[in-house]
Write a protein that holds these residues in place. Structure first.
Motif, PDB file in Angstrom:
ATOM      1  N   PRO A  53      -3.139  -2.843   7.147  1.00 36.95           N
ATOM      2  CA  PRO A  53      -2.819  -1.657   7.930  1.00 36.95           C
ATOM      3  C   PRO A  53      -3.904  -0.594   7.777  1.00 36.95           C
ATOM      4  CG  PRO A  53      -1.532  -1.673   5.928  1.00 36.95           C
ATOM      5  CD  PRO A  53      -2.313  -2.963   5.957  1.00 36.95           C
ATOM      6  N   PRO A  54      -3.975   0.333   8.723  1.00 27.14           N
ATOM      7  CA  PRO A  54      -4.939   1.420   8.574  1.00 27.14           C
ATOM      8  C   PRO A  54      -4.537   2.320   7.409  1.00 27.14           C
ATOM      9  CG  PRO A  54      -3.509   1.826  10.445  1.00 27.14           C
ATOM     10  CD  PRO A  54      -3.191   0.450   9.940  1.00 27.14           C
ATOM     11  N   PHE A  56       1.303  -7.711   4.443  1.00 29.69           N
ATOM     12  CA  PHE A  56       0.987  -6.349   4.017  1.00 29.69           C
ATOM     13  C   PHE A  56       2.190  -5.456   4.276  1.00 29.69           C
ATOM     14  CE2 PHE A  56      -2.989  -8.375   4.986  1.00 29.69           C
ATOM     15  CZ  PHE A  56      -3.836  -7.934   3.990  1.00 29.69           C
ATOM     16  N   TYR A  57       2.453  -4.549   3.345  1.00 29.84           N
ATOM     17  CA  TYR A  57       3.518  -3.553   3.522  1.00 29.84           C
ATOM     18  C   TYR A  57       2.885  -2.173   3.397  1.00 29.84           C
ATOM     19  CZ  TYR A  57       7.527  -0.571   2.656  1.00 29.84           C
ATOM     20  OH  TYR A  57       8.450   0.435   2.723  1.00 29.84           O
ATOM     21  N   ALA A  58       3.107  -1.357   4.416  1.00 29.83           N
ATOM     22  CA  ALA A  58       2.611   0.023   4.395  1.00 29.83           C
ATOM     23  C   ALA A  58       3.806   0.943   4.193  1.00 29.83           C
ATOM     24  CB  ALA A  58       1.897   0.345   5.702  1.00 29.83           C
ATOM     25  N   GLN A  66       6.420  -0.486   7.094  1.00 29.05           N
ATOM     26  CA  GLN A  66       5.993  -1.457   8.097  1.00 29.05           C
ATOM     27  C   GLN A  66       5.375  -2.677   7.436  1.00 29.05           C
ATOM     28  OE1 GLN A  66       3.234   0.545  10.646  1.00 29.05           O
ATOM     29  NE2 GLN A  66       4.778   1.898  11.509  1.00 29.05           N
ATOM     30  N   SER A  99      -1.870  -8.292   9.028  1.00 30.81           N
ATOM     31  CA  SER A  99      -3.259  -7.831   8.899  1.00 30.81           C
ATOM     32  C   SER A  99      -3.248  -6.509   8.134  1.00 30.81           C
ATOM     33  CB  SER A  99      -3.899  -7.655  10.274  1.00 30.81           C
ATOM     34  OG  SER A  99      -3.174  -6.702  11.022  1.00 30.81           O
ATOM     35  N   SER A 137       3.101  -6.179   8.133  1.00 30.43           N
ATOM     36  CA  SER A 137       2.134  -6.722   9.083  1.00 30.43           C
ATOM     37  C   SER A 137       1.406  -7.882   8.412  1.00 30.43           C
ATOM     38  CB  SER A 137       1.141  -5.660   9.548  1.00 30.43           C
ATOM     39  OG  SER A 137       0.338  -5.240   8.472  1.00 30.43           O
ATOM     40  N   ARG A 172       0.847  -1.184   0.000  1.00 29.81           N
ATOM     41  CA  ARG A 172       0.000   0.000   0.000  1.00 29.81           C
ATOM     42  C   ARG A 172       0.888   1.241   0.000  1.00 29.81           C
ATOM     43  NH1 ARG A 172      -1.724   1.528   5.188  1.00 29.81           N
ATOM     44  NH2 ARG A 172       0.000   2.913   4.875  1.00 29.81           N
TER      45      ARG A 172
END
Length: 195
Positions: free
Chosen positions: A157-158, A139-141, A151, A155, A153, A57
């Protein structure tokens, strides 16, 4: 080759035997003639496969009207080896076992009219264990700017926070537009009162 698709000089019986053997086999079967010669064909063992489903993302762009993805490229590494990935979803095939997933972003920056330079930012690392036949979703933010890390995760991310630089730019443009409009109003008022 002659007109019938046979090798010139080959006897018709040899050609017929070849076609019969070929029709009994698929591409993945043993070589033609293996059953005639009693040859046991052993294929090499293939390691158990798995996968990493990477969902990247982008951050919030610092430039109004310019997409974050247009100026930032992904650098994805599995066990130190560069892999191809895009913004959004990518599937990275891996062997089953423990792996190290790494990410680095490459941005392109110009200084006024100077040369374009590349900056690297958003580095993140994550150890992953993949079971045989399993696909692990990660997931990569991406960060909003080069001074903060990315980051990983397991799950979603917001959504990214609004980029402060872009907010300041938009507010600045609205203030400038207001000052210009106010200037025209004052000039029009002064011109109207003098006449």
């Amino acid at each position: 080759m002659d007109g019938a698709g046979r090798c010139a000089g080959a006897p018709p019986s040899a050609w017929r035997k070849y076609r019969e053997r070929r029709s009994r086999h698929s591409v993945l079967d043993a070589p033609i003639g293996a059953e005639d010669e009693g040859v046991d064909v052993a294929l090499p063992a293939v390691p158990a496969q798995g996968g990493i489903r990477l969902i990247c993302r982008p951050g919030d762009s610092a430039m109004p009207g310019v997409a974050y993805e247009s100026g930032v490229d992904l650098g994805v590494f599995v066990d130190g080896v560069a892999r191809t990935s895009n913004w959004g979803e990518s599937i990275l095939p891996v062997t089953a076992g423990d792996h190290a997933l790494g990410m680095e972003l490459n941005g392109y920056v110009t200084q006024h009219l100077g040369p374009v330079r590349t900056i690297r930012f958003g580095a993140a690392n994550l150890p992953i264990r993949v079971a045989p036949g399993q696909t692990v979703t990660v997931f990569y933010a991406a960060p909003n700017g080069p001074r903060s890390p990315g980051q990983f995760s397991f799950s979603p991310p917001p959504p990214p926070a609004a980029n402060r630089y872009r907010v300041a730019q938009v507010v600045g443009w609205w203030i400038l537009a207001g000052v210009v409009l106010l200037t025209f109003v004052v000039i029009a008022y002064l011109a109207a009162t003098k006449s």
